[in-house]
Scaffold this active site. Structure first.
Site, mmCIF file in Angstrom:
data_model
loop_
_atom_site.group_PDB
_atom_site.id
_atom_site.type_symbol
_atom_site.label_atom_id
_atom_site.label_comp_id
_atom_site.label_asym_id
_atom_site.label_seq_id
_atom_site.Cartn_x
_atom_site.Cartn_y
_atom_site.Cartn_z
ATOM 1 N N HIS A 1 -6.576 -8.188 1.121
ATOM 2 C CA HIS A 1 -7.977 -8.430 0.630
ATOM 3 C C HIS A 1 -8.645 -7.123 0.455
ATOM 4 C CE1 HIS A 1 -12.040 -10.016 1.194
ATOM 5 N NE2 HIS A 1 -11.913 -10.228 2.169
ATOM 6 N N CYS A 2 -8.299 -5.907 0.804
ATOM 7 C CA CYS A 2 -9.036 -4.746 0.592
ATOM 8 C C CYS A 2 -8.910 -3.787 -0.688
ATOM 9 C CB CYS A 2 -8.743 -3.827 2.035
ATOM 10 S SG CYS A 2 -9.270 -4.585 3.623
ATOM 11 N N ILE A 3 -7.498 -3.368 -0.732
ATOM 12 C CA ILE A 3 -7.507 -2.246 -1.637
ATOM 13 C C ILE A 3 -7.689 -2.815 -3.228
ATOM 14 C CG2 ILE A 3 -5.684 -0.647 -2.433
ATOM 15 C CD1 ILE A 3 -6.345 -0.265 0.508
#
Ligand SMILES: NC(=O)c1ccc[n+]([C@@H]2O[C@H](COP(=O)([O-])OP(=O)(O)OC[C@H]3O[C@@H](n4cnc5c(N)ncnc54)[C@H](O)[C@@H]3O)[C@@H](O)[C@H]2O)c1
Length: 440
Positions: free
Chosen positions: A270-272
């Site tokens: 969900h982040c990078i």
């Protein structure tokens, strides 16, 4: 102006009631930790299934055992947002995805802020944890909360404090990862620092919400760019017949000035793949183009195609083609030892293989079946990983190198292995006969 001393002593005496909104990978472990530190903690979510599951003391996150929920006697999951009116501290952990065109989708932050505003009361502390671009706390959340008629820094307090949780990490968890706090004003910073110092080992105040927001996106952009760099070098060195893994091991012997990043089948989670585009978006508003971020995106997004090309070449050498080949993908989650499928490159690999006519199955001990996803609708269940099954496939692709895999059994029973993580050689360093293993 409210009496700040009363608020501080409520926090120090653990009489402050806490509400955590969004009980996902970030919100649930945070809520459990806060409750275990002695604060009465309400957990809010719009997903009724999650609330039901938590009320039954069952975890829905593979690396959080249900035992942890059973032990958290101070934790009260609820779908009734009116309970926010009894919360002194409210922490927002809702998703911040991107749209299909890689623009920030702040709809969950906005709608949650509206709900918080509805029950906002004097002396309340609001903390945004969801990752976002710098200025969101001040320019998006604060104006919504102030529509209540209450004034930030005077009647209520507001800060940004990013989550740096690395799900599945056995060494670092919410409690021992230093917590950054940046308030929209000095008092907000101080009160939120005081609160988190009751919860985590180390709290680091910064001068503004913007610095805290920017440091979180810097951390993830740094990873995105470096992952892209090693992925690009992997493709180059592959062409040159140089082993990227050996190169990285060699470079890592330098005791300073080098940080190890490993290549893989792409990027995920969900982040990078998401957060850097939040920064690109706000940069455009400042007439600035973030070229590193765009380039990292282009390279990392292309990696599943590289993996499929390597599978195609390896089959070709064995006088086989992708069309009709039986392929087993090992590991679906975006990283090892967790069950999180979000933005996982495995899904794109499956899609590309199926477009070429391959018959693809998967095994992932953490993902029993692939749920319907925004981009993909695969109707697949994890097949059993055993000697007989492995022999049925023309090719096995290691996408996620889960620690629980028996790599010796996989190696000995597969016809061909395309390894995107160097898992076979790393786990079986003394094994000499690796002719059926292709690095990708
Ligand atoms: N997953 C990570 O490793 C990680 C690490 C650091 C930061 N973050 C950031 O933390 C935030 C949350 O991520 P996550 O991984 O926990 O997401 P998640 O999807 O696992 O959980 C979010 C939860 O919020 C709920 N939700 C959605 N809209 C809501 C609303 N309007 N009101 C109440 N609940 C709502 C969802 O039902 C879900 O349970 C994101 O901004 C993410 O970028 C995630």
């Amino acid at each position: 102006m409210i009496n700040i001393k009363n608020l501080n002593s409520k926090i120090l005496n653990k009489e402050a009631k806490v509400g955590v909104i969004g009980l996902g990978y970030v919100g649930l472990p945070l809520a459990l930790l806060i409750s275990n530190k002695g604060f009465k903690t309400y957990g809010f979510d719009i997903d009724d299934k999650k609330i039901k599951s938590l009320k039954e003391k069952k975890s829905y996150i593979s690396h959080i055992p249900s035992e942890k929920i059973k032990e958290s006697l101070n934790f009260y999951p609820t779908g009734d947002f009116s309970k926010l009116k009894i919360c002194d501290i409210v922490i927002i952990c809702v998703p911040t995805p991107t749209t299909e065109t890689n623009e920030p989708d702040l709809s969950a932050v906005v709608s949650t802020s509206e709900v918080v505003k509805k029950y906002l009361h004097k002396g309340e502390v609001v903390i945004l944890v969801s990752t976002t671009y710098p200025t969101t706390t001040r320019d998006v959340v604060k104006p919504i909360l102030e529509k209540s008629g209450l004034k930030c820094g005077k009647d209520f307090f507001l800060a940004f404090s990013p989550e740096r949780e690395d799900p599945g990490n056995k060494v670092y968890s919410t409690e021992n990862i230093p917590k950054l706090v940046g308030g929209v004003d000095r008092i907000s910073t101080e009160v939120v620092c005081l609160f988190f110092s009751q919860i985590v080992n180390k709290v680091i105040p910064v001068s503004s919400a913007e610095v805290a927001e920017a440091s979180k996106v810097l951390e993830n952009t740094f990873r995105a760019v470096n992952i892209a760099l090693v992925n690009e070098l992997k493709m180059l060195f592959d062409r040159m017949g140089i082993d990227i893994w050996e190169v990285i091991d060699a470079a890592s012997t330098k005791p300073f000035g080098f940080m190890t990043f490993y290549p893989g089948p792409g990027w995920g989670g969900h982040c990078i793949p998401v957060d850097p585009f939040y920064l690109s978006y706000i940069a455009k508003k400042y007439d600035f183009s973030t070229k590193f971020i765009e380039l990292a995106g282009q390279i990392n997004i292309r990696m599943p195609e590289f993996v499929v090309e390597k599978v195609s070449e390896a089959l070709n050498q064995r006088k086989k083609v992708l069309n009709g080949a039986k392929i087993l993908v090992l590991g679906l989650s975006y990283k090892k030892d967790i069950g999180d499928l979000r933005e996982s490159p495995s899904l794109r690999v499956i899609e590309l293989l199926e477009k070429k006519g391959s018959k693809v199955d998967y095994n992932d001990p953490y993902i029993e079946q692939i749920p319907p996803l925004r981009k993909y609708k695969f109707l697949k269940r994890s097949v059993e990983l055993n000697e007989k099954n492995l022999k049925r496939y023309d090719c096995v692709i290691i996408i996620t190198d889960h620690s629980c895999y028996d790599y010796k059994m996989i190696l000995e029973n597969s016809n061909l292995i395309v390894d995107t993580r160097n898992a076979i050689r790393r786990n079986l360093p003394n094994y000499k006969n690796l002719q059926k293993v292709v690095q990708a």
